[in-house]
Every structure is written in structure tokens, then in C-alpha cells.
Design a protein around this motif. Structure first.
Motif, PDB file in Angstrom:
ATOM      1  N   TYR A  99       0.841  -1.198   0.000  1.00 17.75           N
ATOM      2  CA  TYR A  99       0.000   0.000   0.000  1.00 17.75           C
ATOM      3  C   TYR A  99       0.877   1.249   0.000  1.00 17.75           C
ATOM      4  N   VAL A 100       1.927   1.219   0.815  1.00 18.98           N
ATOM      5  CA  VAL A 100       2.876   2.339   0.850  1.00 18.98           C
ATOM      6  C   VAL A 100       3.869   2.124  -0.287  1.00 18.98           C
ATOM      7  N   ARG A 101       3.911   3.087  -1.212  1.00 20.17           N
ATOM      8  CA  ARG A 101       4.597   2.823  -2.478  1.00 20.17           C
ATOM      9  C   ARG A 101       6.095   2.669  -2.346  1.00 20.17           C
ATOM     10  N   GLU A 102       6.733   3.556  -1.574  1.00 23.70           N
ATOM     11  CA  GLU A 102       8.189   3.494  -1.421  1.00 23.70           C
ATOM     12  C   GLU A 102       8.538   2.706  -0.160  1.00 23.70           C
ATOM     13  N   ALA A 103       9.469   1.784  -0.287  1.00 24.04           N
ATOM     14  CA  ALA A 103       9.867   0.986   0.879  1.00 24.04           C
ATOM     15  C   ALA A 103      10.385   1.888   2.001  1.00 24.04           C
ATOM     16  N   ALA A 104      11.031   2.978   1.645  1.00 21.92           N
ATOM     17  CA  ALA A 104      11.598   3.868   2.665  1.00 21.92           C
ATOM     18  C   ALA A 104      10.510   4.537   3.496  1.00 21.92           C
ATOM     19  N   ASP A 105       9.311   4.647   2.941  1.00 16.02           N
ATOM     20  CA  ASP A 105       8.198   5.269   3.663  1.00 16.02           C
ATOM     21  C   ASP A 105       7.395   4.244   4.471  1.00 16.02           C
ATOM     22  N   ALA A 106       7.734   2.958   4.328  1.00 18.58           N
ATOM     23  CA  ALA A 106       6.939   1.909   4.973  1.00 18.58           C
ATOM     24  C   ALA A 106       7.411   1.700   6.406  1.00 18.58           C
ATOM     25  N   ALA A 107       6.456   1.615   7.333  1.00 23.12           N
ATOM     26  CA  ALA A 107       6.776   1.472   8.754  1.00 23.12           C
ATOM     27  C   ALA A 107       7.255   0.062   9.058  1.00 23.12           C
ATOM     28  N   PRO A 108       8.261  -0.069   9.921  1.00 17.98           N
ATOM     29  CA  PRO A 108       8.678  -1.417  10.335  1.00 17.98           C
ATOM     30  C   PRO A 108       7.654  -2.108  11.238  1.00 17.98           C
ATOM     31  N   VAL A 109       6.717  -1.361  11.805  1.00 22.27           N
ATOM     32  CA  VAL A 109       5.800  -1.955  12.785  1.00 22.27           C
ATOM     33  C   VAL A 109       4.730  -2.815  12.127  1.00 22.27           C
ATOM     34  N   ALA A 110       4.302  -2.428  10.920  1.00 25.26           N
ATOM     35  CA  ALA A 110       3.209  -3.146  10.254  1.00 25.26           C
ATOM     36  C   ALA A 110       3.262  -2.820   8.775  1.00 25.26           C
ATOM     37  N   THR A 111       2.886  -3.792   7.959  1.00 27.05           N
ATOM     38  CA  THR A 111       2.907  -3.588   6.514  1.00 27.05           C
ATOM     39  C   THR A 111       1.480  -3.590   5.989  1.00 27.05           C
ATOM     40  N   THR A 112       1.152  -2.536   5.247  1.00 26.79           N
ATOM     41  CA  THR A 112      -0.178  -2.466   4.645  1.00 26.79           C
ATOM     42  C   THR A 112      -0.073  -2.879   3.185  1.00 26.79           C
ATOM     43  N   LEU A 113      -1.086  -3.610   2.738  1.00 25.79           N
ATOM     44  CA  LEU A 113      -1.108  -4.114   1.363  1.00 25.79           C
ATOM     45  C   LEU A 113      -2.398  -3.663   0.698  1.00 25.79           C
ATOM     46  N   ARG A 114      -2.327  -3.468  -0.613  1.00 25.23           N
ATOM     47  CA  ARG A 114      -3.518  -3.091  -1.370  1.00 25.23           C
ATOM     48  C   ARG A 114      -4.128  -4.364  -1.953  1.00 25.23           C
ATOM     49  N   ALA A 115      -5.383  -4.600  -1.645  1.00 22.60           N
ATOM     50  CA  ALA A 115      -6.057  -5.803  -2.150  1.00 22.60           C
ATOM     51  C   ALA A 115      -6.148  -5.720  -3.676  1.00 22.60           C
ATOM     52  N   PRO A 116      -6.011  -6.855  -4.364  1.00 17.90           N
ATOM     53  CA  PRO A 116      -6.083  -6.838  -5.830  1.00 17.90           C
ATOM     54  C   PRO A 116      -7.420  -6.277  -6.318  1.00 17.90           C
TER      55      PRO A 116
END
Lengths: 366, 366
Positions: B270-287
Motif C-alpha cells: 500500500y505504501v509505495r516506497e519501501a523507505a516510507d513503509a513502517a517497520p511496525v506493520a505492513t499495509t497491502l492493497r487488495a487486488p
């Protein structure tokens, strides 16, 4: 890596709701019960800020320090406050409340502390409730120090906001607490534009987002361990029966009072009439020439587990508190407290009779 | 009659203070740390109400739902609020903050969420802190979802109010929380006539009656079990080292992201750039063509212990949250989440490669 207090499976909304239902059963109430995620000060403050405002005229009964705190909150909300203060060595009477209501017909809110552990008195809520109901005011009751030690019956007594905590006679945790809320109390809050909303203090948030939603989703992660401890202490009370728990506290109070009188040395019950003395804790007046805080400090130095404390603030000089509640509502704790007080009074050169005190205490245990 | 959660010896003031000191060490801060007796919402709200008022102009950075809540509180306090909203699939940049500060030189308060578990992004606090310090505004940081998962350094970053909770990456309790407070934040509160005083929300009460009194007497009975759980999780973090705990979370995020990309079927971070993604939880965009909440519900029906949730509110349709924090920041939890997502996507008729996902996840675990 495992630890008994860590990594528990989350507390479900259904489990949380079942604990609220258990509190409601203890209170024998059909009202909504909200378990708040903080010490009892949270619902005590939240209930006042939700219901009081500049249009409120409150009768605030002061029989100890909590009554003073409630008056501060009420004034902070803009309410007009009529304080009815009685000496801390006695209880308020329904007659006094009726008199205040007659004198100030505009009163639409009455705040009362059922029992104050800090002063050792208990107030006749059933009779006062009749007067408040006849007048039509909203009735707010702090039952933190009475629940578990004596009957607390919001529905039978017409209490609109009844706050409890488990940390005294229930022998439970201090980190969560509960409030029962009548329909007309909810209506008063909903009509109060200054009631906290979207706030940790807000009761309305729990009404709108928890109760009205069918109690399916919590507002935030709960204090799970405190919730489980609350459940455990409710289970324990149910197992022996609330009457047995209350009888233990009544006996502890009677035994402490009788024992203190038999001990001699000038020690006296602080609350003059036994009928006004709270079952949760017994306050004693230190003999003339002694200082309560010193006596207590010496007793605790010898045995830190004793259920003794000095009075708070200005009362530290003259008041000894015997906190015979929860796990200390036992003959053993009362005997230990009397024996320790006898020892420190004897050190002061006072003539005491510990054996007589223990005999009197034993006889008074019902 | 004994129960592991009941009848504990009271938590002493010294013990309470030692837990605060442990939190301060984790934050590497010399500021005062207050452990508040409620969920993190309590200090988050308390800190805003204590510092903001009608004279305040606040820059409120919105990168998820908590930022929206802070804006509500700030407006409720009478502050003028400049909202800086960025799409939830990205992070705010220091450049954007500098721009807003330059455009509104009257800004004297900046509120920021470090990482939002609800949206899965994390913001560059160190750089933003430089800009805020240069401007001279008070800097308020919600680090509840970052503490334990990535560095949180209030002193190094010039954070004046840093709020943490233990319930996410620290693997601890939710019922107590903490805030570090700089000297100038205390001064701002003391000068704020509308700051909560004599209130459960009040930070100033803890300053005046706890800290300034040498931390010898607590304001009220604490949430003892939650305090002991907080201490236990701090001990556990100290035992393995905070760096190891943070590395576990960084690996879990990297593995989840790599695994989701390798899984295929149209699943995307969901978060496009890995650098902007939080280490606490990963959000994904459903297909496209699927509904996140349905996918998650089916996965949880098969295994309720999976660290999966759908996005909140409007995000429930498109966002899958993989909450790989605390006890779930493990290769096993990440593998289980990827495998379960692969299964429900395959049921939708989508082509997925679970073996490739697990290989990619394993490779990304550092």
C-alpha cells in the motif's frame, strides 16, 4: 521469552462486555454499566464533567476529601455549588439533605460519597436517595469504598451515576473502574454541549460507540490485565457470595471498633456513632499527646504488611486508619493491627490491655 | 483464594519511578518521563489539551487517522490548525513541513505521528525535527507505533512531547503509557490557563504533585498489573537489546513487502516506497476486484491467530494490514500471513505463487 503478564491473546469485545455484565449483576442494576479504562477518578470526573455545566445547581455533600474534590470539579464545570459539609466524625442525614433541597429548590444534581475510607464514615444512601428522587435531581454516588463492604443498589436507591472501583473491599485491581448510568443521566449528558466528547474522559463516547453499537468493538485497546483481574475478583466474590464478603467487612469494622475501645490508653473510634462507621475501614483518634502519623510509622516499621495508615493532610496528626478491606478483612489482620497499636501506645507510656482488646475483637466478630 | 492477578503487595512509589526511568533509558532522554495510567490516548490527548489554546497556531501533519484525531483535539482547544495532509500511501517530507512553516510563520506547535500502524507509513522525524527546531515551534510526536520498531530519540530530534505505548512493537501492555516532556513544554503548560488541572487528563498534576515532590507519593492507586507488565517488557527488550528488537521488526516489514510482491495475484504494497513503509506493520492493497475486509475475514476464519486486519473505515475495502509487531515480528508469523493471503487470493481465482512469496520473504529477512 514467555512471561505471565505478556503476550496474552487479545481480550475480545464479548469478553469485555461479559465483565461489564458481571459488574451490573453485583450492583443488581438494569442500567448500562461501562467499565472505564482508568482508576475510579476517571469515571468520577468523567460523570461530573458530562452532566454538570453553567446551568447546573449542585448539592455537594462533603463528608471527607472526595466530596471536596467533587465540588472542585463541579465549580470547574461552571455549576453553582451548594456545599453541605458535615464533620468528618459523623455521617450526613437524609434530614440534612432534605433541608438543603428545600432551601435551594433549583438544585438539579446531588453528589455524595457513600463511604469514605479516608474518614471512615458511611452515609445512609437509601434514605437520601428517596429525598433526591422526590426532588427530581440527578443523583451521583461514589461507591468506590462501599462496594463489596456494604450493599450498593443503584436501582433500588434511584442512583443515576454510581461509580465503583475494585481496589478496596472487592479485593481487585485499581486500574479499571466502572460506572452505572441511568437513562436520564445519559439524556442529561447528550443535552450538555460541554460534556467531554472524543476524549479519554468521555462517557458519551462509550455510549455512542460501544453501547449503541451493540458492544461489538472497543474504543481502544483495553487494560487487559486489569480487566482480567476485575473478572477474577468478581468470580471470587460470586463464589463465596457478596453477602459473605460484606459480612466479613462488617465484622472487621465491628471487631476493630470494639477492640480499640477495649485497648484503652485513650484510643477512640474517630467516627462517634457505630452506625455512621464504614465497614470498609475504621478510623481511630490517636490519644491526646500522641501523633497518629508517628504511631503508624512505628507500627509499620515493625511490620510493613499491617493494614494501617495515618489520616491524609491535616488529619495525619490525629487519625489512624485501619484499612481492614479486601484481603485484610480478616480476624488475623484486625488482631495484628490491634496488637501493633497496643505496642506503640505502651511505648508512649500509656496503659493498654491488648488481651482485652483481642477478646473484645473476637467477640464482636459476627 | 489466591489468584496470580489478585492480592499483590502494593506497587511502591520507588518501583513506579524506576519503571519511568527505564522508559527514559529506552528513549535515551534526559527529559521528564511520566507513565500515565491509561491507554496512550490519555497522554496524547492530555499533552495537546495542556499545551494548545486559542493563542496556538498548530501545524498538524496528517498521514493517517491519528493525525485527524489530533486536529480535532487542537480545534477543540481553540487552536488555529493548519493541516498538512499527505496521501496515506506515502510519508510527509521535511521539505513539505519546511514549506508549511515558511508559509505560516505564526505556527508555534507541530503535531506529527511517527509511524501509523493503520496506514503503514513512517515519517522522517529527525529531519522534520530540525525544521521544527529551526522554526522554534513546540514539537509533539506520537511514537506509539514506532517505539520498539525503529529508533525514537526525543532529545536528539528535539521532540518536546513524545508519547509512547507498549502494546505494539514493545510487546507490552496497553493499559499504561508514557510521555517525555521537555522543559519548554512544561513551561508552555504552566502558562496555559486552560491546561487541565486536577483532572485525570492533567500532565501538570503529575508535574506538580509527583515529579516536583521527588516522586515519593503517587497521585492515586496505579494500574499495578499493567505497570508490572510494562516493566517486564522493558526488561525483555533490554535483555536482547533494543537494536535486536528493531531489527526483527525491520526484517518482518521487508519480508512481508518482498513476499507480497512475489506472491502476485495483484497484491501490492500500500505504501509505495519501501523507505516510507513502517517497520511496525505492513499495509497491502487488495487486488482489483477483491475486497480487503472479505479476504481478511476468510483468512482469520481459518486461523484467528494470524496477524491480519482490514483497514479501518473507508480503507476496509482496499487495505490489508499485516500487524507483524511484538510477538508477531517473526519469520513464522510473516510466513503464515503470506500463506494465508495466498490461499484466499487463489480462492478468488487469482494466480499466486506462495512458494515464491516464502522464498522472497526468507531472503529479505536480514
Amino acid at each position: 521469552m514467555t512471561h505471565p503478564l505478556l503476550d496474552l491473546a487479545p481480550l475480545s469485545a464479548a469478553h469485555f462486555a461479559s465483565i461489564e455484565d458481571r459488574v451490573a449483576r453485583l450492583l443488581r442494576t438494569e442500567q448500562d454499566v461501562v467499565v472505564m479504562q482508568g482508576e475510579a477518578l476517571l469515571p468520577l470526573e468523567g460523570a461530573i464533567r458530562a452532566t454538570a455545566g453553567p446551568g447546573t445547581t449542585a448539592l455537594n455533600v462533603i463528608t471527607g476529601p472526595y466530596g471536596q474534590t467533587f465540588g472542585d470539579w463541579l465549580r470547574d464545570c461552571g455549576a453553582t455549588v451548594v456545599d453541605l459539609t458535615v464533620p468528618f466524625h459523623t455521617a450526613v442525614t437524609a434530614e440534612q439533605v432534605r433541608g438543603a433541597l428545600a432551601e435551594h429548590p433549583e438544585i438539579d444534581f446531588v453528589s455524595l460519597v457513600h463511604a469514605e475510607a479516608a474518614t471512615g464514615n458511611t452515609n445512609p444512601v437509601a434514605e437520601i436517595g428517596e429525598a433526591v428522587r422526590a426532588h427530581g435531581a440527578l443523583f451521583y454516588l461514589d461507591a468506590v469504598a462501599s462496594i463489596g463492604a456494604e450493599p450498593v443498589l443503584p436501582d433500588a436507591w434511584g442512583v443515576d451515576l454510581c461509580v465503583i472501583g475494585a481496589q478496596k473491599a472487592m479485593g481487585g485491581p485499581a486500574g479499571v473502574s466502572a460506572v452505572s448510568v441511568s437513562e436520564r443521566a445519559w439524556a442529561r449528558m447528550a443535552a450538555n454541549l460541554r460534556a467531554p466528547r472524543r476524549s479519554y474522559l468521555s462517557l458519551l463516547d462509550w455510549k455512542e460507540r460501544w453501547i449503541d453499537g451493540g458492544r461489538t468493538a472497543l474504543l481502544h485497546a483495553p487494560a487487559q490485565l486489569e480487566m482480567l483481574a476485575l473478572e477474577a475478583c468478581l468470580e471470587r466474590i460470586e463464589a463465596v457470595g457478596p453477602d459473605a464478603v460484606m459480612a466479613r467487612h462488617a465484622s472487621a469494622a465491628a471487631a476493630t471498633r470494639a477492640g480499640a475501645l477495649a485497648l484503652g490508653g485513650g484510643l477512640e473510634p474517630y467516627v462517634r456513632e457505630a452506625a455512621d462507621a464504614a465497614p470498609v475501614a475504621t478510623t481511630l483518634r490517636a490519644p491526646a499527646g500522641t501523633t497518629a502519623a508517628d504511631l503508624v510509622a512505628r507500627a509499620l516499621a515493625a511490620d510493613p504488611a499491617l493494614p494501617l495508615a495515618a489520616g491524609g493532610g491535616a488529619l495525619a496528626k490525629e487519625m489512624i486508619r485501619v484499612n481492614h478491606y479486601g484481603p485484610d478483612a480478616t480476624p488475623g489482620a484486625v488482631r495484628a493491627a490491634l496488637t501493633a497499636l497496643g505496642a506503640v501506645l505502651a511505648e508512649e507510656g500509656l496503659t493498654v490491655d491488648v488481651a482485652a482488646a483481642l477478646r473484645a475483637a473476637g467477640k464482636a466478630w459476627r
